[in-house]
Enzyme design. Structure first.
Site, mmCIF file in Angstrom:
data_model
loop_
_atom_site.group_PDB
_atom_site.id
_atom_site.type_symbol
_atom_site.label_atom_id
_atom_site.label_comp_id
_atom_site.label_asym_id
_atom_site.label_seq_id
_atom_site.Cartn_x
_atom_site.Cartn_y
_atom_site.Cartn_z
ATOM 1 N N ASP A 8 0.781 -1.248 0.000
ATOM 2 C CA ASP A 8 0.000 0.000 0.000
ATOM 3 C C ASP A 8 0.812 1.299 0.000
ATOM 4 O O ASP A 8 0.485 2.246 0.743
ATOM 5 C CB ASP A 8 -0.968 0.017 1.198
ATOM 6 C CG ASP A 8 -1.943 -1.152 1.203
ATOM 7 O OD1 ASP A 8 -1.797 -2.041 0.353
ATOM 8 O OD2 ASP A 8 -2.840 -1.177 2.058
ATOM 9 N N LYS A 86 -6.686 -5.177 -3.126
ATOM 10 C CA LYS A 86 -7.342 -5.729 -1.935
ATOM 11 C C LYS A 86 -8.350 -4.729 -1.380
ATOM 12 O O LYS A 86 -8.280 -3.536 -1.673
ATOM 13 C CB LYS A 86 -6.311 -6.106 -0.880
ATOM 14 C CG LYS A 86 -5.520 -4.927 -0.350
ATOM 15 C CD LYS A 86 -4.465 -5.402 0.619
ATOM 16 C CE LYS A 86 -3.730 -4.238 1.244
ATOM 17 N NZ LYS A 86 -4.579 -3.297 1.977
ATOM 18 N N CYS A 127 -2.069 -2.695 7.671
ATOM 19 C CA CYS A 127 -1.899 -3.618 6.549
ATOM 20 C C CYS A 127 -0.526 -4.286 6.522
ATOM 21 O O CYS A 127 -0.416 -5.449 6.131
ATOM 22 C CB CYS A 127 -2.232 -2.910 5.249
ATOM 23 S SG CYS A 127 -4.003 -2.509 5.170
HETATM 24 C C1 VGL Z 1 -4.839 0.532 5.842
HETATM 25 C C2 VGL Z 1 -6.409 1.376 7.298
HETATM 26 C C3 VGL Z 1 -7.391 1.179 6.368
HETATM 27 C C4 VGL Z 1 -3.397 0.200 5.578
HETATM 28 C C5 VGL Z 1 -5.825 0.335 4.909
HETATM 29 O O1 VGL Z 1 -3.004 0.107 4.397
HETATM 30 O O2 VGL Z 1 -2.651 0.028 6.552
HETATM 31 N N1 VGL Z 1 -5.146 1.039 7.043
HETATM 32 N N2 VGL Z 1 -7.093 0.657 5.181
#
Ligand code: VGL
Ligand code: ZN
Length: 179
Positions: A8, A86, A127
């Site tokens: 991410d 995802k 994540c």
């Molecule tokens: C994430 C909160 C919500 C992350 C993704 O990538 O850590 N955190 N969605």
């Protein structure tokens, strides 16, 4: 065989983004420096529909096909072998890259003969943590690249707690210079 999983590294998790890790962009040059040291490079993107129960818990972020969902512009995306999506449904899932809906990550790693997984990216407490723990539980030898992750830091101590938990489970800590 070694894989790097880049979690991410997207605009919305970087400063100015919708759900920023205050220093999220710091991981980009670190990841770029090590990206060529692996047999396989996998990257995930949080990729939510506009309406999802996930946003009951979080400010809207990484909405599919928006600027916020794009990789950080300086990330060496040309060196990524597999791109995963995802969190694509109306459910509060997809914290782990192993929950990607676009591919079966575990199967893919096994098919490529990967036994060692290095995890980098955003965010440390969510994540990154889920991905590293899943990797370990699935039987991969798992490292957290400690200077290639950043936390969203909602509460003081969250990052240390997550790192302590990962280390306690058997995830190894390594700095990018040791990779
Ligand atoms: C994430 C909160 C919500 C992350 C993704 O990538 O850590 N955190 N969605
Ligand atoms: Zn999300």
């Amino acid at each position: 065989m070694k894989a790097l999983i880049i979690v991410d590294v997207q605009n919305d998790f970087c400063p100015e983004g919708a759900l920023p890790a205050p220093e999220g962009d710091k991981v980009v040059p670190v990841i770029n420096k090590i990206i060529n040291k692996f047999d396989l490079v996998v990257a995930s993107r949080d990729w939510h529909p506009e309406g999802t129960v996930h946003f009951d818990k979080w400010p809207p972020h990484c909405v599919e096909n928006t600027k916020g969902a794009e990789y950080h512009p300086d990330l060496h995306t040309e060196d990524i072998d597999v791109h995963l999506f995802k969190g694509t449904g109306n459910v509060d899932d997809g914290y782990s890259a192993f929950e990607a809906t676009s591919d079966n990550l575990e199967k893919l790693l096994r098919k490529k003969g990967i036994d060692e997984v290095y995890v980098a990216g955003l965010t440390t407490e969510y994540c990154v943590r889920s991905t590293a723990i899943d990797s370990l539980k699935k039987g991969f030898k798992t490292w957290l690249v400690t200077d290639a992750v950043e936390g969203v830091r909602q509460n003081p101590g969250d990052v240390d707690k997550a790192i302590g938990e990962m280390a306690g489970l058997g995830i190894k800590m390594i700095s990018s210079s040791q990779v």
